[in-house]
Write an enzyme that holds these catalytic residues in place. Structure first.
Site, mmCIF file in Angstrom:
data_model
loop_
_atom_site.group_PDB
_atom_site.id
_atom_site.type_symbol
_atom_site.label_atom_id
_atom_site.label_comp_id
_atom_site.label_asym_id
_atom_site.label_seq_id
_atom_site.Cartn_x
_atom_site.Cartn_y
_atom_site.Cartn_z
ATOM 1 N N SER A 111 23.798 -35.814 2.285
ATOM 2 C CA SER A 111 23.150 -35.940 3.582
ATOM 3 C C SER A 111 21.911 -36.828 3.485
ATOM 4 O O SER A 111 22.002 -37.980 3.062
ATOM 5 C CB SER A 111 22.830 -34.554 4.137
ATOM 6 O OG SER A 111 22.522 -34.604 5.499
ATOM 7 N N ASP A 212 32.664 -32.889 10.258
ATOM 8 C CA ASP A 212 31.268 -32.709 9.880
ATOM 9 C C ASP A 212 30.480 -32.457 11.164
ATOM 10 O O ASP A 212 30.475 -33.286 12.065
ATOM 11 C CB ASP A 212 30.765 -33.975 9.176
ATOM 12 C CG ASP A 212 29.357 -33.843 8.610
ATOM 13 O OD1 ASP A 212 28.556 -33.081 9.173
ATOM 14 O OD2 ASP A 212 29.060 -34.525 7.612
ATOM 15 N N HIS A 242 30.048 -30.203 6.434
ATOM 16 C CA HIS A 242 28.964 -31.084 5.992
ATOM 17 C C HIS A 242 28.514 -30.828 4.555
ATOM 18 O O HIS A 242 28.397 -31.755 3.758
ATOM 19 C CB HIS A 242 27.764 -30.949 6.936
ATOM 20 C CG HIS A 242 26.631 -31.839 6.567
ATOM 21 N ND1 HIS A 242 26.719 -33.220 6.629
ATOM 22 C CD2 HIS A 242 25.371 -31.560 6.110
ATOM 23 C CE1 HIS A 242 25.583 -33.753 6.230
ATOM 24 N NE2 HIS A 242 24.751 -32.771 5.909
#
Length: 270
Positions: A111, A212, A242
């Site tokens: 991320s 996601d 995610h």
């Protein structure tokens, strides 16, 4: 209407749970060469989300530096006291340590941690052997992000984004609230990073979850359009959300990233 994020500070996370990790290389497992891997968690998260991956890399003989980003791993209110520049500086320090102690360095991240790896590659591409990113965030389709410069002055936080995990029982122990000053700084950092994507020429392995709920397809589009790397591959994860590093596809990420690291750090002939 009661606003849940305006209450007193929550109890801090257990320092042992969110502790950073630093492991020296074992060159006897990596063909005599010292290979370092920088492992970076994401926004509102902490090393919990990356520890299984970091431990897998260490078991293969790689030196591992997994820092805890400033403002993370304590209380969500602390995150509003720091900025994108603080996180970039933390990653730079970890990279410099690995570069000084090893023959080659690779960075991996989840991320925002993936975005920080991309930032590192844009700034230090000549010193990195490659990067591997999982659901990296560099852009968004959300329109409300444009309101962050104003919202951050009105409220400290909004409902959090932690634990987007398909696997039952998994927990990344992230903040329950998204701090808006920190989020605004993060998106400013993403905007600058998008401009610098063409500077990235190192090998890039990019894992993206098909579903996601945190990072949308705009980040994939930005990477595919912006990177200058001639060694770039996007692989889709079909059974994870995610936080794929704690999800059903984690073993695949660990194995395929290890193959990537071995390939890009192999000594060149001649």
């Amino acid at each position: 209407m009661k606003i849940p994020f305006l209450g007193p500070p929550a109890a801090p996370l257990d320092p042992a749970l969110v502790a950073p990790m630093s492991v020296a290389a074992r060159p006897e497992l990596t063909g005599g060469r010292r290979i370092g891997v920088l492992v970076q968690h994401g926004f509102t998260g902490n090393p919990v989300s990356m520890r299984p991956w970091a431990e897998d890399l260490a078991s293969r003989g790689y030196a591992v530096e997994m820092p805890l980003l400033p403002g993370h791993g304590t209380r969500w209110q602390d995150l509003n006291k720091v900025t994108w520049a603080d996180w970039v500086a933390t990653v730079e320090t970890a990279y410099e340590k690995l570069a000084s102690e090893n023959d080659a360095v690779v960075a991996v991240g989840l991320s925002m941690g993936g975005a920080l790896c991309l930032r590192l590659a844009a700034d230090h591409g000549d010193g990195l052997a490659g990067i591997c990113v999982v659901n990296p965030a560099v852009d968004t389709l959300r329109k409300d992000v444009k309101l962050l410069p104003v919202l951050k002055l009105l409220v400290p936080g909004m409902p959090g984004i932690a634990n987007d995990i398909k696997k039952p029982g998994a927990d990344e122990h992230g903040y329950p609230t998204t701090p808006l000053r920190a989020a605004a700084s993060m998106f400013e950092g993403y905007a600058e990073l998008r401009k610098d994507l063409p500077k990235i020429t190192v090998p890039v392995l990019f894992f993206r979850s098909a579903e996601d709920h945190v990072v949308d397809i705009s980040s994939s589009r930005a990477l595919n359009a912006g990177l200058s790397s001639k060694d770039f591959e996007e692989r889709v994860l079909e059974d994870s959300y995610h936080v794929a590093t704690l999800d059903n596809d984690a073993p695949r990420i660990f194995a395929e990233s290890a193959e990537f690291i071995e390939r890009v750090t192999a000594p060149t002939e001649g």
